[in-house]
Design a protein around this motif. Structure first.
Motif, short mmCIF file in Angstrom:
data_model
loop_
_atom_site.label_atom_id
_atom_site.label_comp_id
_atom_site.label_asym_id
_atom_site.label_seq_id
_atom_site.Cartn_x
_atom_site.Cartn_y
_atom_site.Cartn_z
N ASP A 140 0.86 -1.19 0.00
CA ASP A 140 0.00 0.00 0.00
C ASP A 140 0.89 1.24 0.00
O ASP A 140 1.28 1.73 1.06
CB ASP A 140 -0.91 -0.02 1.24
N ASN A 166 -0.03 16.31 2.94
CA ASN A 166 0.39 15.24 2.04
C ASN A 166 -0.02 15.64 0.63
O ASN A 166 -1.07 15.23 0.13
CB ASN A 166 -0.25 13.91 2.46
N SER A 167 0.82 16.45 -0.01
CA SER A 167 0.47 17.02 -1.30
C SER A 167 0.35 15.95 -2.38
O SER A 167 -0.45 16.09 -3.32
CB SER A 167 1.51 18.06 -1.72
N GLN A 168 1.12 14.88 -2.29
CA GLN A 168 1.09 13.85 -3.32
C GLN A 168 -0.27 13.16 -3.38
O GLN A 168 -0.75 12.81 -4.46
CB GLN A 168 2.19 12.83 -3.08
N ASP A 169 -0.89 12.95 -2.21
CA ASP A 169 -2.20 12.30 -2.17
C ASP A 169 -3.33 13.30 -1.90
O ASP A 169 -4.47 12.87 -1.66
CB ASP A 169 -2.20 11.23 -1.07
N ARG A 170 -3.02 14.61 -1.89
CA ARG A 170 -4.01 15.67 -1.72
C ARG A 170 -4.85 15.40 -0.47
O ARG A 170 -6.08 15.22 -0.54
CB ARG A 170 -4.90 15.81 -2.96
N GLU A 171 -4.19 15.45 0.67
CA GLU A 171 -4.87 15.23 1.94
C GLU A 171 -4.07 15.87 3.07
O GLU A 171 -2.87 16.16 2.91
CB GLU A 171 -5.05 13.73 2.20
N PRO A 175 -9.13 14.13 3.53
CA PRO A 175 -8.97 14.41 2.09
C PRO A 175 -9.26 15.88 1.78
O PRO A 175 -10.24 16.46 2.27
CB PRO A 175 -10.00 13.47 1.44
N VAL A 187 -6.73 11.20 8.73
CA VAL A 187 -6.50 11.47 7.31
C VAL A 187 -7.70 12.25 6.78
O VAL A 187 -8.83 11.74 6.76
CB VAL A 187 -6.30 10.17 6.52
N HIS A 237 0.29 4.32 -0.53
CA HIS A 237 -0.31 5.47 0.14
C HIS A 237 -0.06 5.40 1.65
O HIS A 237 0.38 6.38 2.27
CB HIS A 237 -1.81 5.49 -0.16
N ARG A 257 3.57 6.15 2.41
CA ARG A 257 3.89 7.59 2.35
C ARG A 257 3.42 8.29 3.62
O ARG A 257 4.11 9.18 4.15
CB ARG A 257 3.25 8.21 1.11
N ILE A 258 2.24 7.91 4.12
CA ILE A 258 1.74 8.51 5.37
C ILE A 258 2.72 8.22 6.50
O ILE A 258 3.08 9.11 7.28
CB ILE A 258 0.33 7.96 5.70
#
Length: 726
Positions: free
Chosen positions: A281, A303-308, A327, A325, A283, A286-287
């Motif tokens: 996973d 978390n700019s890569q996952d826009r959250e 979004p 988390v 995502h 990265r978190i």
């Protein structure tokens, strides 16, 4: 006009969207930070209470352990503990049903078979039974159990309704369990509270984590006290109690995932030991990286890569990461509603504006624009004799003035274009010169490639010859040992024959004299030994040829540099021997203990060949300038030194005492095609190619130091781990 209005509407919508998004982001981050702070305090309260409880329990037990006793410890111990068939001692008879044990009032206790039953240990267990029973019952409404564990593999446990120690397996070794050894001296020298990993209790089947604290009397380790904290409520709060559209995670700093609504089955299957890096996973990984790379205990990360947004806090006690988390799409929806309203309003206003403008444009602008179009066509045909009417006092009048001005500027521009064209011709000439230089560089590269192909062909030829020579030589060498044995046996036989028949018949004596038998018997072993030395020498030469060409090692690999230098010297041995015009050249090798070097060995052997050959040439040139008497006193010498410069660098130094190089020439020796040798004796590419092999192919350095009339030194610096050429 319509386009301008449209652009204004779109710009307004965009600005409004950006403004709303900016405000929402600021407000959301502030609310998230407040939320995560409150949530962290809420979820940490039970852990903090557990740490406070076990600290109080430790102090009370230590106080009781230090008090003198007035009871008969042995009789009290025998009254309270009973032997079981498995060899353990427990505080309830084995022949009675366990259901009769009053686990609501008393703690259960178990002592291992091999535990030494000293008086101090018995007193400690009796005191622990009393204190754990009292404190465990008082705390049972918040904590499922309270326990004391002794390093002698014994324990006391209060669990309301569950006689835990009576159900424990007889072979359990408490000092090996995580809830004990993390608090033991070797793992917890600071004597601080510790928290275990999450685990599923095998008896009661609930998820728990243990808070433990060591007990010391001075420097003596007496045991561990602890609480088991049931995580059912925490897991439910984490997965079910969240902000709309968000979800929560809990994980440890070592990467163990504790709570995640998306991976609950995997967490349960792994018994609380599921590592984030073992989950496919990206995502989630990265978190974990973003959260663990921050030092603040409570903050909101983007978390700019996952826009959250990631709202992070650390739970006090076990120091776990609690993450919410959020979004960013939750914000963009609100902002987009505002932008849609502005777009719709702007579209209606645009439609009204267009209808009003159509009537005005038809009368006031269409005809003048037709005239302007005709004038534009005239300019396109190359006719600049245009003079529009500029008497109108409106925008079209200004446009006509601008058009006339543009015509004048176009005339000027055409003149400037001619000047620019002339300048471009000059630039073309300059580019031609540059291309010529490039062509020369390509020619140099082509020559270098030809040289490399020659070396490759030579290597293949040498390797083939070496292979063909090696086969018969190996056959001869392998049979020489048998020949030695046979000859030794024959000589022994002849000697034995001569001993027992010292006076042979005349015919044998005549034949022995003709053969010179005594000389043959003495010389034959010497001849075989000489043949063996010769074949060994041939085998060494073949091996050196193969090491030098290294066709089987053309790829990048780790090699012994000294083998390459020795192979090169063996190939050049004929040039090093004494010649008619000079004495022999002595090669002095001062090798250090070098590590294996990652390189292209065949290419480096070419460098050694070029430099050592040049050294021989320089010594021969120096000898030409000496008289016969001076030559006998002059000591021709090449010194080769190797040493480790640093952890990742080695140095190879090749020094000759030849004629040396002047300052004017030494700056050009690495230039392609530069040579001081006679025509036909040098291409001027040897040192240039060597420089490229060392610096470009191996990321090293090649320097030359020389004193005219004294000698020259080439210093090669190589990395131990060079980067492979792609």
């Amino acid at each position: 006009m319509a386009l301008r209005v449209t652009m204004v509407v779109l710009l307004s919508a965009g600005v409004s969207y950006a403004h709303v998004m900016s405000r929402l982001e600021s407000q959301t981050q502030a609310q998230l930070e407040k939320y995560i702070q409150e949530r962290g305090d809420q979820e940490s309260s039970l852990f903090q209470l557990a740490q406070d409880n076990i600290a109080a329990l430790r102090d009370r037990l230590l106080l009781e352990f230090q008090q003198p006793t007035n009871i008969n410890v042995q009789s009290e111990f025998e009254r309270e503990y009973f032997s079981w068939n498995d060899g353990s001692l427990r505080n309830f008879p084995q022949n009675r049903p366990i259901q009769e044990f009053d686990s609501t009032r008393y703690a259960s206790s178990a002592i291992s078979l091999k535990t030494p039953l000293t008086t101090e240990f018995k007193q400690r267990m009796l005191i622990a039974n009393t204190i754990i029973s009292a404190y465990g019952a008082a705390w049972s409404h918040r904590f499922v159990n309270t326990y004391f564990l002794a390093p002698e593999n014994a324990g006391v446990n209060y669990w309301n309704g569950v006689p835990m120690a009576l159900q424990a397996p007889p072979d359990i070794y408490i000092p090996n369990e995580e809830y004990f050894y993390i608090a033991a001296p070797q793992h917890n020298p600071a004597r601080l509270p510790q928290w275990t990993g999450v685990y599923l209790d095998p008896i009661v089947k609930v998820w728990m984590v243990s808070a433990v604290l060591p007990i010391y009397q001075g420097d003596r380790f007496l045991g561990v006290v602890g609480h088991d904290v049931v995580l059912t409520s925490l897991i439910q709060h984490t997965t079910q109690n969240q902000l709309p559209g968000t979800y929560n995670l809990i994980f440890r700093a070592d990467g163990r995932l504790l709570v995640d609504p998306h991976h609950t089955p995997e967490i349960q299957q792994a018994q609380g030991q599921l590592k984030i890096d073992a989950i496919p996973d990206p995502h989630l990984q990265r978190i974990f990286q973003l959260v663990t790379n921050t030092s603040a205990k409570t903050q909101v990360l983007n978390n700019s890569q996952d826009r959250e947004y990631l709202a992070v806090t650390r739970l006090k006690g076990p120091n776990w990461y609690f993450v919410t988390v959020y979004p960013q799409s939750l914000l963009s929806g609100t902002a987009w509603d505002m932008a849609q309203f502005i777009l719709i309003s702007g579209a209606v206003a645009l439609l009204v504006e267009v209808l009003l403008l159509l009537s005005v444009l038809q009368q006031q602008i269409a005809k003048p624009l037709q005239t302007l179009t005709a004038a534009s066509q005239q300019i396109a045909n190359g006719d600049f004799a245009i003079n529009l009417d500029t008497n109108r006092q409106d925008e079209l009048g200004e446009l006509a003035s601008s058009f006339n001005s543009m015509v004048n500027q176009l005339k000027t521009s055409f003149i400037e274009l001619e000047q620019i064209n002339n300048a471009l011709e000059l630039k073309v000439d300059e580019r031609t010169t540059t291309l010529q230089k490039t062509l020369q560089e390509l020619q140099r590269t082509q020559t270098q490639m030809i040289q490399s192909e020659k070396m490759s062909a030579l290597g293949q030829l040498v390797a083939g010859v070496a292979h063909e020579i090696n086969n018969p030589v190996s056959f001869i060498y392998g049979n020489l040992s048998y020949i030695e044995t046979y000859i030794a046996d024959l000589l022994k036989f002849i000697q034995l024959y001569q001993h027992y028949y010292p006076h042979p018949v005349a015919e044998i004596k005549i034949e022995a004299d003709k053969l010179d038998l005594a000389f043959a018997l003495d010389d034959l072993p010497k001849m075989v030994a000489s043949m063996k030395i010769g074949t060994e020498r041939i085998r060494e030469i073949v091996l050196s040829l193969r090491n030098f060409t290294r066709l089987d090692e053309a790829e990048f690999k780790a090699v012994n540099i000294h083998e390459g230098i020795d192979s090169t010297l063996l190939i050049l041995q004929n040039r090093l021997r004494e010649q008619a015009q000079r004495p022999a050249i002595e090669v002095v090798k001062q090798y250090s203990n070098l590590p294996l070097i990652s390189c292209y060995p065949g290419q480096l052997n070419q460098v050694f060949m070029n430099i050592i050959s040049n050294a021989i040439d320089a010594i021969e040139l120096a000898n030409k300038q000496l008289s016969r008497t001076e030559k006998t006193r002059y000591k021709n010498q090449i010194l080769i030194q190797t040493q480790v410069l640093s952890e990742n660098q080695v140095i190879i130094s090749i020094v000759d005492n030849g004629s040396g190089i002047s300052d004017a020439i030494i700056t050009k020796i690495f230039d392609p095609f530069f040579t001081t040798k006679d025509v036909g004796k040098g291409s001027g590419l040897g040192l240039s190619i060597s420089y490229q092999i060392v610096t470009e192919l191996h990321q090293g350095q090649l320097h030359c130091h020389s004193i005219l009339g004294t000698g020259t030194e080439f210093v090669i610096t190589l990395p131990v781990q060079a980067k492979r050429r792609l």
